[in-house]
Design an enzyme around this catalytic site. Structure first.
Site, PDB file in Angstrom:
ATOM      1  N   ALA A  56      -3.840  -6.755   1.582  1.00 34.00           N
ATOM      2  CA  ALA A  56      -5.154  -7.096   2.080  1.00 34.00           C
ATOM      3  C   ALA A  56      -5.983  -6.561   0.929  1.00 34.00           C
ATOM      4  CB  ALA A  56      -5.734  -6.748   3.400  1.00 34.00           C
ATOM      5  N   PHE A  57      -5.964  -5.657   0.352  1.00 38.99           N
ATOM      6  CA  PHE A  57      -6.697  -5.041  -0.742  1.00 38.99           C
ATOM      7  C   PHE A  57      -6.808  -6.091  -1.803  1.00 38.99           C
ATOM      8  CE2 PHE A  57      -7.958  -2.421  -4.359  1.00 38.99           C
ATOM      9  CZ  PHE A  57      -9.005  -1.536  -3.564  1.00 38.99           C
ATOM     10  N   GLU A  58      -5.799  -7.045  -2.217  1.00 41.69           N
ATOM     11  CA  GLU A  58      -5.662  -7.843  -3.322  1.00 41.69           C
ATOM     12  C   GLU A  58      -6.539  -9.330  -2.950  1.00 41.69           C
ATOM     13  OE1 GLU A  58      -3.067  -5.797  -2.586  1.00 41.69           O
ATOM     14  OE2 GLU A  58      -3.520  -4.741  -4.189  1.00 41.69           O
ATOM     15  N   VAL A  81      -4.335  -5.397   8.784  1.00 45.48           N
ATOM     16  CA  VAL A  81      -4.243  -3.862   8.624  1.00 45.48           C
ATOM     17  C   VAL A  81      -4.213  -3.382   9.980  1.00 45.48           C
ATOM     18  CG1 VAL A  81      -5.536  -2.157   7.380  1.00 45.48           C
ATOM     19  CG2 VAL A  81      -5.718  -4.677   6.713  1.00 45.48           C
ATOM     20  N   ALA A  85      -0.674   2.694  11.025  1.00 35.14           N
ATOM     21  CA  ALA A  85       0.436   2.461   9.951  1.00 35.14           C
ATOM     22  C   ALA A  85       0.000   3.109   8.614  1.00 35.14           C
ATOM     23  CB  ALA A  85       0.584   0.924   9.810  1.00 35.14           C
ATOM     24  N   THR A  86      -1.352   3.567   8.710  1.00 36.19           N
ATOM     25  CA  THR A  86      -1.787   4.203   7.500  1.00 36.19           C
ATOM     26  C   THR A  86      -3.118   4.865   7.356  1.00 36.19           C
ATOM     27  OG1 THR A  86      -2.167   3.754   5.002  1.00 36.19           O
ATOM     28  CG2 THR A  86      -2.806   2.154   6.613  1.00 36.19           C
ATOM     29  N   HIS A  88      -4.624   4.663   4.865  1.00 37.17           N
ATOM     30  CA  HIS A  88      -5.530   3.814   4.110  1.00 37.17           C
ATOM     31  C   HIS A  88      -6.577   2.898   4.970  1.00 37.17           C
ATOM     32  CE1 HIS A  88      -2.911   4.239   0.501  1.00 37.17           C
ATOM     33  NE2 HIS A  88      -3.367   3.073   0.139  1.00 37.17           N
ATOM     34  N   PHE A 113     -13.159 -14.770   6.828  1.00 41.73           N
ATOM     35  CA  PHE A 113     -12.448 -13.350   6.965  1.00 41.73           C
ATOM     36  C   PHE A 113     -11.375 -13.400   8.249  1.00 41.73           C
ATOM     37  CE2 PHE A 113     -12.217  -8.957   7.800  1.00 41.73           C
ATOM     38  CZ  PHE A 113     -11.605  -8.424   6.620  1.00 41.73           C
ATOM     39  N   ARG A 127      -3.151 -11.011  18.808  1.00 42.18           N
ATOM     40  CA  ARG A 127      -4.017 -11.941  18.167  1.00 42.18           C
ATOM     41  C   ARG A 127      -3.470 -12.881  17.050  1.00 42.18           C
ATOM     42  NH1 ARG A 127      -8.366  -6.585  17.331  1.00 42.18           N
ATOM     43  NH2 ARG A 127      -7.852  -6.135  19.352  1.00 42.18           N
TER      44      ARG A 127
HETATM   45  N1  INI Z   1      -2.170  -3.535   3.091  1.00 44.62           N
HETATM   46  C1  INI Z   1      -2.271  -4.519   4.233  1.00 44.62           C
HETATM   47  O1  INI Z   1      -2.649  -5.665   4.075  1.00 44.62           O
HETATM   48  N2  INI Z   1      -2.255  -4.152   5.549  1.00 44.62           N
HETATM   49  C2  INI Z   1      -2.079  -2.744   5.820  1.00 44.62           C
HETATM   50  O2  INI Z   1      -1.854  -2.197   7.027  1.00 44.62           O
HETATM   51  C3  INI Z   1      -1.849  -1.894   4.566  1.00 44.62           C
HETATM   52  N3  INI Z   1      -1.461  -0.408   4.585  1.00 44.62           N
HETATM   53  O3  INI Z   1      -1.192  -0.081   5.759  1.00 44.62           O
HETATM   54  O4  INI Z   1      -1.460   0.557   3.736  1.00 44.62           O
HETATM   55  C4  INI Z   1      -1.889  -2.409   3.161  1.00 44.62           C
HETATM   56  N4  INI Z   1      -1.804  -1.538   2.217  1.00 44.62           N
HETATM   57  C5  INI Z   1      -1.467  -2.027   0.947  1.00 44.62           C
HETATM   58  C6  INI Z   1      -2.783  -2.626   0.354  1.00 44.62           C
HETATM   59  O5  INI Z   1      -3.408  -3.727   0.706  1.00 44.62           O
HETATM   60  C7  INI Z   1      -2.629  -2.818  -1.240  1.00 44.62           C
HETATM   61  O6  INI Z   1      -1.699  -4.009  -1.450  1.00 44.62           O
HETATM   62  C8  INI Z   1      -1.969  -1.687  -2.141  1.00 44.62           C
HETATM   63  O7  INI Z   1      -2.615  -0.542  -1.706  1.00 44.62           O
HETATM   64  C9  INI Z   1      -2.046  -1.887  -3.653  1.00 44.62           C
HETATM   65  O8  INI Z   1      -3.438  -2.125  -4.209  1.00 44.62           O
END
Ligand code: INI
Length: 154
Positions: A56-58, A81, A85-86, A88, A113, A127
């Site tokens: 999701a970050f990308e 996300v 799980a994280t 992050h 979004f 969902r």
């Molecule tokens: N990316 C997700 O899309 N969902 C998540 O739950 C997730 N967790 O759990 O960390 C996640 N991490 C990866 C992140 O989006 C990036 O791809 C990675 O950090 C590289 O930039």
């Protein structure tokens, strides 16, 4: 009193769907929900481009390139996300949302979004096509509404 609003008849608009592979069991269900909703709104499959990114970050950076291309009436971001799980979670979910809004405002192309942000995988399943609907389908219909609204605002 003029009132402007979009419709759910997509006309000839083209759409880009950016989907993230992380939690892909869930995200594939969102993509299926979105493509099915597009068909029901009269969008032919060849007017929908699906792009996969790692997580999701990308999503925002790919959305920016697609929005700037001028080919698409709207760009949809689909991902999942899961908090459990994280650690992050707040960074990934928050930056995906902030990035999506920034791309939309900077480019003038609607960025929808459709990223699930849940506490558990059970909520994500609910969902993505079980008892709480399908966020991908909802996002596709919102994209059609925005695509048909935007030309009226110029
Ligand atoms: N990316 C997700 O899309 N969902 C998540 O739950 C997730 N967790 O759990 O960390 C996640 N991490 C990866 C992140 O989006 C990036 O791809 C990675 O950090 C590289 O930039």
């Amino acid at each position: 009193m003029p009132v402007l609003e979009g419709t759910l008849a997509a006309g000839g608009h083209r759409f880009a769907v950016v989907a993230s592979r992380f939690n892909d069991t869930i995200v594939r269900r969102l993509v299926d929900g979105a493509t099915d909703a597009f068909r029901r709104a009269g969008v032919p499959d060849e007017h929908v481009t699906v792009v996969w990114v790692p997580g999701a970050f990308e999503l925002p950076v790919a959305a920016k390139r697609l929005a700037e291309s001028g080919h698409y009436a709207a760009v949809l971001l689909l991902g999942c996300v899961i908090r459990g799980a994280t650690a992050h979670f707040d960074y990934v979910a928050g930056q995906a949302a902030a990035g999506a809004q920034r791309v939309a405002v900077d480019t003038g192309v609607p960025v929808l979004f459709g990223v699930l942000t849940t506490d558990t995988i059970e909520q994500a399943l609910e969902r993505s096509g079980t008892k709480a609907g399908n966020k991908g389908a909802d996002t596709a219909l919102a994209a059609v509404e925005m695509a048909t609204l935007m030309p009226q605002l110029s």
